[in-house]
Design a protein around this motif. Structure first.
Motif, short mmCIF file in Angstrom:
data_model
loop_
_atom_site.label_atom_id
_atom_site.label_comp_id
_atom_site.label_asym_id
_atom_site.label_seq_id
_atom_site.Cartn_x
_atom_site.Cartn_y
_atom_site.Cartn_z
N GLN A 45 -32.48 53.67 -9.67
CA GLN A 45 -32.21 53.33 -11.06
C GLN A 45 -33.19 54.04 -12.00
O GLN A 45 -34.26 54.46 -11.57
CB GLN A 45 -32.34 51.82 -11.27
N ALA A 46 -32.78 54.11 -13.26
CA ALA A 46 -33.67 54.69 -14.28
C ALA A 46 -33.41 54.00 -15.61
O ALA A 46 -32.30 53.51 -15.87
CB ALA A 46 -33.43 56.19 -14.41
N GLN A 47 -34.44 53.98 -16.44
CA GLN A 47 -34.33 53.47 -17.81
C GLN A 47 -35.02 54.47 -18.72
O GLN A 47 -36.16 54.88 -18.47
CB GLN A 47 -34.99 52.10 -17.93
N VAL A 48 -34.32 54.85 -19.79
CA VAL A 48 -34.83 55.84 -20.74
C VAL A 48 -34.62 55.32 -22.15
O VAL A 48 -33.56 54.78 -22.49
CB VAL A 48 -34.08 57.19 -20.56
N ARG A 49 -35.64 55.52 -22.98
CA ARG A 49 -35.55 55.16 -24.40
C ARG A 49 -35.42 56.44 -25.22
O ARG A 49 -36.11 57.43 -24.97
CB ARG A 49 -36.81 54.41 -24.83
N GLU A 114 -24.94 55.05 -7.71
CA GLU A 114 -24.05 54.23 -6.90
C GLU A 114 -23.87 54.78 -5.49
O GLU A 114 -23.64 54.03 -4.55
CB GLU A 114 -22.69 54.09 -7.58
N ARG A 115 -23.93 56.11 -5.38
CA ARG A 115 -23.77 56.75 -4.07
C ARG A 115 -24.45 58.09 -4.10
O ARG A 115 -24.32 58.85 -5.03
CB ARG A 115 -22.29 56.93 -3.75
N ARG A 118 -25.52 64.19 0.65
CA ARG A 118 -26.54 65.22 0.91
C ARG A 118 -26.81 66.08 -0.31
O ARG A 118 -27.92 66.53 -0.53
CB ARG A 118 -26.12 66.11 2.07
N SER A 119 -25.77 66.33 -1.12
CA SER A 119 -25.99 67.19 -2.28
C SER A 119 -25.36 66.66 -3.57
O SER A 119 -25.71 67.12 -4.65
CB SER A 119 -25.45 68.60 -2.01
N ILE A 120 -24.47 65.68 -3.50
CA ILE A 120 -23.81 65.14 -4.69
C ILE A 120 -24.12 63.66 -4.81
O ILE A 120 -24.05 62.91 -3.84
CB ILE A 120 -22.28 65.33 -4.62
N SER A 121 -24.46 63.24 -6.03
CA SER A 121 -24.72 61.83 -6.32
C SER A 121 -23.79 61.36 -7.42
O SER A 121 -23.41 62.13 -8.31
CB SER A 121 -26.17 61.63 -6.78
N PHE A 122 -23.46 60.07 -7.38
CA PHE A 122 -22.59 59.46 -8.38
C PHE A 122 -23.35 58.32 -9.04
O PHE A 122 -23.96 57.49 -8.36
CB PHE A 122 -21.32 58.92 -7.71
N ALA A 136 -22.58 52.18 -25.46
CA ALA A 136 -21.75 53.14 -24.71
C ALA A 136 -21.89 52.90 -23.22
O ALA A 136 -22.90 52.36 -22.75
CB ALA A 136 -22.15 54.57 -25.05
N LEU A 137 -20.87 53.34 -22.47
CA LEU A 137 -20.85 53.29 -21.02
C LEU A 137 -20.58 54.70 -20.51
O LEU A 137 -19.92 55.50 -21.19
CB LEU A 137 -19.73 52.37 -20.53
N ALA A 138 -21.04 55.00 -19.28
CA ALA A 138 -20.79 56.34 -18.73
C ALA A 138 -20.78 56.31 -17.21
O ALA A 138 -21.42 55.45 -16.59
CB ALA A 138 -21.86 57.32 -19.21
N THR A 139 -20.07 57.26 -16.65
CA THR A 139 -20.15 57.57 -15.22
C THR A 139 -20.32 59.08 -15.11
O THR A 139 -19.90 59.83 -16.00
CB THR A 139 -18.88 57.14 -14.45
#
Length: 154
Positions: A45-49, A114-115, A118-122, A136-139
């Motif tokens: 996880q990450a949190q950014v301001r 979420e997943r 080896r080279s791709i993250s979602f 706002a929401l994003a994927t």
């Protein structure tokens, strides 16, 4: 994501106090230009301001949607590399946003990977105002890129 602006199960960033042109341990001049501050990273996880800047406002004085998109892109990307933030950079493959409400003042984004393959993250995430209003929401999906160690003497 939780209905609050600080998510306590995300560890405080080990990069706290880094220079304005750094973003979770990686050089990124855009972090300074967009007033992005990495507050928390870890546990996927990450949190950014993003500090409010009048130059990033729309004609109504609210945060421009493009600035919100940048905040989400950077936060989801940080979540994608949160397992080892100093070892990886990422490249955005795709990003889908849904604007829910106008944003004003500082905005806080949180994201979760979420997943991770080896080279791709979602990842998915959200932006809220300091008062907790969902903005706002994003994927997105991100290509992990291993960082090369700096050459000796550099």
């Amino acid at each position: 994501m939780k209905n609050q602006t600080t998510v306590p199960d995300i560890p405080v960033s080990p990069f706290a106090g880094e220079a304005p042109d750094m973003f979770f341990g990686l050089p990124m001049a855009m972090a300074r230009a967009m007033a992005l501050r990495g507050e928390r990273i870890g546990h996927n996880q990450a949190q950014v301001r993003m500090g409010f800047q009048p130059d990033q406002a729309n004609s109504r004085g609210e945060v421009h949607g493009g600035s919100i998109a940048t905040l989400l892109d950077c936060t989801l990307a940080a979540a994608a590399r949160a397992h080892d933030p100093a070892a990886y950079g990422v490249a955005t493959i795709d990003l889908t946003l849904h604007y829910v409400a106008a944003g004003s003042g500082d905005l806080i984004a949180t994201a979760r990977c979420e997943r991770r393959g080896r080279s791709i993250s979602f990842a998915r995430g959200e932006v809220r105002g300091e008062d907790g209003t969902l903005v706002a929401l994003a994927t997105g999906s991100f290509k992990l890129i291993a960082r090369q160690p700096a050459p000796a003497g550099a």
